[in-house]
Structure formats: C-alpha cells, structure tokens
Design a protein around this motif. Structure first.
Motif, PDB file in Angstrom:
ATOM      1  N   ASP A 211       0.681  -1.256   0.005  1.00  0.00           N
ATOM      2  CA  ASP A 211       0.001   0.001   0.044  1.00  0.00           C
ATOM      3  C   ASP A 211       1.002   1.391   0.034  1.00  0.00           C
ATOM      4  O   ASP A 211       1.127   1.955   0.969  1.00  0.00           O
ATOM      5  CB  ASP A 211      -0.804   0.040   1.169  1.00  0.00           C
ATOM      6  N   THR A 212       1.512   1.513  -1.262  1.00  0.00           N
ATOM      7  CA  THR A 212       2.356   2.710  -1.360  1.00  0.00           C
ATOM      8  C   THR A 212       1.736   3.984  -1.591  1.00  0.00           C
ATOM      9  O   THR A 212       0.655   4.218  -2.263  1.00  0.00           O
ATOM     10  CB  THR A 212       3.500   2.348  -2.472  1.00  0.00           C
ATOM     11  N   ASP A 213       2.459   5.009  -1.337  1.00  0.00           N
ATOM     12  CA  ASP A 213       1.928   6.418  -1.895  1.00  0.00           C
ATOM     13  C   ASP A 213       1.920   6.426  -3.379  1.00  0.00           C
ATOM     14  O   ASP A 213       1.074   7.317  -3.743  1.00  0.00           O
ATOM     15  CB  ASP A 213       3.069   7.364  -1.506  1.00  0.00           C
TER      16      ASP A 213
ATOM     17  N   LEU B  10       4.262  -3.277  -7.614  1.00  0.00           N
ATOM     18  CA  LEU B  10       5.343  -4.087  -8.171  1.00  0.00           C
ATOM     19  C   LEU B  10       6.264  -3.825  -6.512  1.00  0.00           C
ATOM     20  O   LEU B  10       6.924  -2.845  -6.209  1.00  0.00           O
ATOM     21  CB  LEU B  10       6.059  -3.807  -9.213  1.00  0.00           C
ATOM     22  N   ASN B  11       5.840  -4.822  -5.606  1.00  0.00           N
ATOM     23  CA  ASN B  11       6.426  -4.776  -4.380  1.00  0.00           C
ATOM     24  C   ASN B  11       7.670  -5.208  -4.172  1.00  0.00           C
ATOM     25  O   ASN B  11       8.158  -6.403  -3.791  1.00  0.00           O
ATOM     26  CB  ASN B  11       5.514  -5.325  -3.220  1.00  0.00           C
ATOM     27  N   TYR B  12       9.007  -4.606  -4.228  1.00  0.00           N
ATOM     28  CA  TYR B  12      10.269  -4.821  -3.935  1.00  0.00           C
ATOM     29  C   TYR B  12      10.674  -5.120  -2.512  1.00  0.00           C
ATOM     30  O   TYR B  12      11.496  -5.853  -2.239  1.00  0.00           O
ATOM     31  CB  TYR B  12      11.254  -3.912  -4.785  1.00  0.00           C
ATOM     32  N   ILE B  13      10.217  -4.142  -1.827  1.00  0.00           N
ATOM     33  CA  ILE B  13      10.320  -3.998  -0.336  1.00  0.00           C
ATOM     34  C   ILE B  13      10.005  -5.450   0.327  1.00  0.00           C
ATOM     35  O   ILE B  13      10.950  -5.888   1.207  1.00  0.00           O
ATOM     36  CB  ILE B  13       9.532  -2.991   0.388  1.00  0.00           C
ATOM     37  N   LYS B  14       8.769  -6.087   0.151  1.00  0.00           N
ATOM     38  CA  LYS B  14       8.524  -7.279   0.404  1.00  0.00           C
ATOM     39  C   LYS B  14       9.439  -8.289  -0.249  1.00  0.00           C
ATOM     40  O   LYS B  14       9.585  -9.339   0.599  1.00  0.00           O
ATOM     41  CB  LYS B  14       6.950  -7.561   0.046  1.00  0.00           C
ATOM     42  N   LYS B  15       9.634  -8.303  -1.424  1.00  0.00           N
ATOM     43  CA  LYS B  15      10.347  -9.193  -2.140  1.00  0.00           C
ATOM     44  C   LYS B  15      11.829  -9.383  -1.349  1.00  0.00           C
ATOM     45  O   LYS B  15      12.321 -10.530  -1.064  1.00  0.00           O
ATOM     46  CB  LYS B  15      10.733  -9.021  -3.688  1.00  0.00           C
ATOM     47  N   PHE B  16      12.543  -8.284  -1.090  1.00  0.00           N
ATOM     48  CA  PHE B  16      13.748  -8.453  -0.598  1.00  0.00           C
ATOM     49  C   PHE B  16      13.759  -8.807   0.891  1.00  0.00           C
ATOM     50  O   PHE B  16      14.568  -9.575   1.265  1.00  0.00           O
ATOM     51  CB  PHE B  16      14.256  -7.059  -0.497  1.00  0.00           C
ATOM     52  N   ILE B  17      12.895  -8.581   1.890  1.00  0.00           N
ATOM     53  CA  ILE B  17      12.581  -8.903   2.993  1.00  0.00           C
ATOM     54  C   ILE B  17      12.391 -10.584   3.003  1.00  0.00           C
ATOM     55  O   ILE B  17      12.875 -11.107   3.945  1.00  0.00           O
ATOM     56  CB  ILE B  17      11.416  -8.118   3.829  1.00  0.00           C
ATOM     57  N   LYS B  18      11.622 -10.805   2.236  1.00  0.00           N
ATOM     58  CA  LYS B  18      11.220 -12.278   2.205  1.00  0.00           C
ATOM     59  C   LYS B  18      12.497 -13.184   1.836  1.00  0.00           C
ATOM     60  O   LYS B  18      12.751 -14.278   2.422  1.00  0.00           O
ATOM     61  CB  LYS B  18      10.028 -12.500   1.117  1.00  0.00           C
TER      62      LYS B  18
ATOM     63  N   ASP C 207      15.458   3.196   2.978  1.00  0.00           N
ATOM     64  CA  ASP C 207      16.495   3.082   1.813  1.00  0.00           C
ATOM     65  C   ASP C 207      16.002   3.298   0.322  1.00  0.00           C
ATOM     66  O   ASP C 207      16.595   3.914  -0.447  1.00  0.00           O
ATOM     67  CB  ASP C 207      17.301   1.811   1.785  1.00  0.00           C
ATOM     68  N   ILE C 208      14.703   2.442   0.098  1.00  0.00           N
ATOM     69  CA  ILE C 208      14.309   2.333  -1.150  1.00  0.00           C
ATOM     70  C   ILE C 208      12.739   2.908  -1.451  1.00  0.00           C
ATOM     71  O   ILE C 208      12.130   2.500  -2.407  1.00  0.00           O
ATOM     72  CB  ILE C 208      14.445   0.916  -1.800  1.00  0.00           C
ATOM     73  N   LYS C 209      12.191   3.384  -0.348  1.00  0.00           N
ATOM     74  CA  LYS C 209      10.849   3.867  -0.556  1.00  0.00           C
ATOM     75  C   LYS C 209      10.798   4.839  -1.623  1.00  0.00           C
ATOM     76  O   LYS C 209       9.787   4.844  -2.483  1.00  0.00           O
ATOM     77  CB  LYS C 209      10.556   4.846   0.679  1.00  0.00           C
ATOM     78  N   GLY C 210      11.761   5.863  -1.930  1.00  0.00           N
ATOM     79  CA  GLY C 210      11.368   6.897  -3.015  1.00  0.00           C
ATOM     80  C   GLY C 210      11.646   5.886  -4.326  1.00  0.00           C
ATOM     81  O   GLY C 210      10.831   6.200  -5.501  1.00  0.00           O
ATOM     82  N   LEU C 211      12.653   5.166  -4.503  1.00  0.00           N
ATOM     83  CA  LEU C 211      12.609   4.517  -5.761  1.00  0.00           C
ATOM     84  C   LEU C 211      11.587   3.521  -5.889  1.00  0.00           C
ATOM     85  O   LEU C 211      10.957   3.319  -7.132  1.00  0.00           O
ATOM     86  CB  LEU C 211      14.073   3.429  -5.658  1.00  0.00           C
ATOM     87  N   GLN C 212      11.011   2.866  -5.017  1.00  0.00           N
ATOM     88  CA  GLN C 212       9.849   2.037  -4.911  1.00  0.00           C
ATOM     89  C   GLN C 212       8.469   2.890  -5.588  1.00  0.00           C
ATOM     90  O   GLN C 212       7.819   2.541  -6.410  1.00  0.00           O
ATOM     91  CB  GLN C 212       9.267   1.344  -3.631  1.00  0.00           C
ATOM     92  N   ASP C 213       8.540   3.984  -4.990  1.00  0.00           N
ATOM     93  CA  ASP C 213       7.217   5.066  -5.504  1.00  0.00           C
ATOM     94  C   ASP C 213       7.274   5.423  -6.916  1.00  0.00           C
ATOM     95  O   ASP C 213       6.658   5.495  -7.993  1.00  0.00           O
ATOM     96  CB  ASP C 213       7.184   6.009  -4.787  1.00  0.00           C
TER      97      ASP C 213
END
Length: 448
Positions: free
Chosen positions: A52-54, A72-80, A230-236
């Motif tokens: 649920d991103t901005d 396209l959720n990279y944060i979840k991918k990296f954490i998993k 670290d990657i919120k801005g890139l994810q958005d």
C-alpha cells in the motif's frame, strides 16, 4: 511527586511500580503517548511491506483515459529473501558444557510453538527494525511467546542499562473490532485497562519476577537504517513510471484516423469498414493513423535504472539475470557475498532475541519443572539457506589428518545437517545396530 523524581526512584529500586498509584499511572500514560508519536511511522512502514504505497494511493487519474495502477512490491520481495536466507533452516542449539539434556528440553518445551514463529520475528525485525517478544504461561501451563509489533507495543527502558521498567501492549479482540484494550506488564503484576486506562480486571501476578519481554533491535539507528527508508522513493518512482507506461500503451486504443484532402460522411463509415476500402474524391488525398511516438528505449532504461539501484541498495542480486550454465557453487556463493554479510548482521540481532528468550525459558523450567540451567551455556547455531559446496567440504575433510578436526565440528560444516547432536545420536545408534547384527563366532574359530 515530579515525574523525573519518580523515574529516578523506580530505576534505583527505591520504590516498585504500582499502577494503583496515580503518579505511577501518569508515567505509564505519558509513555503510551510516546508510542503514538511513532505509531504513524511504523504503520507507514508496514503499509509499504503490504504494497500500500504512496505511488498507488496518490496516482493521478486522467478523465476518459486509461488509469491502470501497477503495484510491484520490491520491499516485500527483499525482506522475504533475507528471511529465507537467514532462517530457511531451523535454528539448532549446542551446549558449551556438552549437556545434551538441556538441548532436549529446549526443543521439547518449545515444540508446541508455531513453526513460523522464528521467521515472523525476523520478518517484523526487518520491516520495523524493532520487534517485541512477550512471554507468558498459557492455560496448559506451557511456556509460550507472542510477537508484538511496535505498532501495538512500547517498552519503557532505562537508557543506561537497557532494563525494561514496564511494557505496554495495546490490542483489540477479534470479536470486538472497535474496542481496544491495554495490558501493562511490570515486574510484579500485569494490569488490565480499557483504552482510557480504566482498570477492567484485577492485576495478574507476574511469576517471572521481571518484565517478561525481549526487545529485538536490528540497528542503533532504528527506522533511519531500514529497508523502507532506503528504497521508499525508488519504489514509488518505479510504480509511478511503470503505471504511466502501462497507461500509455493502453491509450493506443484511442488513436485517430487522419484524412488529408478528403471528407468522410458518417453514413459511409460502416460500409467503408466492411469493405476495407477508402475512396478519395480529390487528388492528393491520404489517410494515416495519428498516434503517439513513444521512445521505448528511454523508458526501459529508466525502469532498469530504478530496478538496478534498488537491488544495489538492498544488497541483493537479480536471480532473473541469465548466468553461465557451468557456474560452480563457489562462484555462485561469491555473487551472494554482500547479501550474506548483511544477513549475518541480521542473524546477530536475532540471536540477541533468542538469548533472552532462553533466559526466560530457564526461569520457567526452574519454577515449574524444578530444572536449573544457565542460558549462557547455550550456543544458538544458524545455518544460512544459501548455496554450499558440500562436495568440496567432504574432499577437504578427507585430506585432513585424523585428530585435527572433531567429528562434531565436521558435521556442522555440512549444509544438510541442521542438528549435530541428533545426527551424532543417529550415527551411534546405527553403529550399535550394526554390532548387534554381527553373528557370534564359535570358540573354536571358523574351522572348529
């Protein structure tokens, strides 16, 4: 009494925390307010993990145009991936004094725990950089643990010693989604309140004699050193641009047919589409599609740059990239060296949680089972779920002179052996069975 004087007395153990005392209760209320100051940030971090991103929430709609939103959720991918690398294999324990009974008791008295408990602890630790593990005795008198996210809990600690003075847990019952409750854990009691700090039940005695919670911390910088930061801005940016190009492609359906030196009556359009013929009444007539000219190379390069930067900041490698077919285990391991180093730091943070958990488990065993163990005797062993060259390990051990490496240490070098103690017992049992199956030889020998 001034709040500062009360805090000083509590940490010096001149007085005990008693929430029936208004001054003590005001301290808890103030701490509860501090939790809410950080709660919005923690909720935001959790929202990004869930996708649920901005970029998705605030994506601009254009009237009468395609408005696809691509997540396209990279944060979840990296954490998993990091959770799988660090805890894909079960944690094993080793006694520094070779006491096998304590290892068996650790496994037995935690056997009823959820199999996902360890991975969930690590997951929330990576999402928030902080997680709480709360210990209690259930109705069957078993030692249990509950994971508390920082959105639902707050530990008030002495900054110099790290000792927890009290812990606040706010929650809602499943059947009452609107009513929230607050439990406050102190060294002596567990107090039960509603969301306005009205006591709703008598305090419960805390048998542990201290606040039964472990604070898991990934880093001293807390949220400033998180995957989210670290990657919120890139994810958005990635989701926004990917959604934009998806909508540009969809809007090709709105291309217009452009006529030059010609005019078409509405009544003739159906017949013209049916026959597939256009007649131009004047010389120089022409027809062509009016469409956008999109530079797909520029767009792809931009998206690739976003993706590559996210992989670099997260210390991950893109497994979808093609690799040579004869890549060895050692070569593959070297590609993962940066990620492995990062995961080793995460394992150390998780070890701190396990270490304090064992301390509370041994308090429980002493009180309820009359078994006395020292948590400092236990060494927790993590086997990262990453490529290992077991053949090279076997070859190396075969060339080491006898007496150099113990069998126990050698077993621990293989990636497929998760429990050295259990493996040693299996080998011993097989050897005993093999000896038992050897037929007896008569006293006179084979020729007798």
């Amino acid at each position: 009494m001034k709040l500062s004087d009360l805090i000083a007395k509590l940490f010096k153990k001149e007085v005990g925390l008693d929430l029936n005392n208004p001054d003590h209760l005001n301290l808890v209320k103030k701490a509860y307010g501090s939790q809410h100051a950080f709660k919005n940030l923690y909720n935001k971090m959790y929202s990004y993990y869930k996708g649920d991103t901005d970029a998705i929430k605030n994506y601009l709609f254009v009237t009468e145009r395609s408005n696809i939103k691509i997540n396209l959720n990279y944060i979840k991918k990296f954490i998993k991936e990091e959770v799988a690398y660090t805890l894909g294999n079960d944690i094993t324990y080793e006694s520094r004094n070779d006491d096998d009974s304590v290892i068996k008791d650790i496994e037995y008295y935690t056997a009823h725990w959820n199999e996902l408990h360890e991975t969930d602890v690590m997951k929330y630790l990576l999402i928030f950089t902080k997680v709480y593990e709360l210990y209690y005795i259930n109705g069957d008198a078993d030692f249990c643990s509950k994971i508390i996210k920082p959105t639902d809990g707050y530990a008030y600690t002495d900054k110099s010693s790290g000792k927890v003075l009290f812990f606040i847990h706010s929650f809602k019952n499943d059947f009452e989604s609107t009513t929230s409750y607050i439990d406050v854990y102190t060294a002596d009691f567990i107090y039960h309140f509603d969301n306005k700090f009205n006591q709703i039940a008598p305090p419960t005695v805390n048998i542990f004699g201290e606040v039964s919670v472990t604070i898991g911390e990934l880093t001293g910088e807390e949220t400033d050193d998180s995957m989210y930061k670290d990657i919120k801005g890139l994810q958005d940016a990635f989701e926004t641009n990917l959604s934009d190009i998806g909508n540009e492609i969809s809007d090709f359906r709105n291309a217009y047919l452009l006529f030059k030196s010609a005019q078409v009556d509405k009544e003739n359009i159906p017949e013209m589409k049916k026959l597939g013929i256009i007649q131009f009444p004047q010389p120089g007539g022409d027809a062509s599609w009016l469409i956008k000219n999109i530079n797909d190379t520029f767009i792809q390069n931009t998206l690739d740059r976003y993706e590559d930067t996210m992989y670099q900041l997260a210390c991950h490698i893109n497994h979808n990239e093609s690799m040579v077919s004869n890549l060895s285990g050692i070569a593959l391991r070297s590609r993962l060296i940066v990620l492995e180093n990062k995961c080793n730091l995460e394992i150390k943070a998780h070890k701190n949680i396990v270490k304090n958990r064992l301390r509370f488990l041994f308090i429980y065993l002493d009180l309820k089972k009359n078994k006395t163990y020292d948590y400092k005797d236990i060494k927790s062993i993590y086997t990262p779920n990453i490529p290992s060259d077991d053949l090279a390990t076997a070859n190396m051990l075969s060339q080491v002179p006898d007496g150099t490496i113990s069998k126990d240490t050698a077993r621990g070098l293989f990636s497929f052996i998760n429990n050295k103690v259990a493996e040693a017992e299996k080998v011993k049992k097989e050897e005993q069975e093999a000896l038992a199956n050897i037929p007896d030889v008569p006293h006179g020998g084979l020729d007798g």
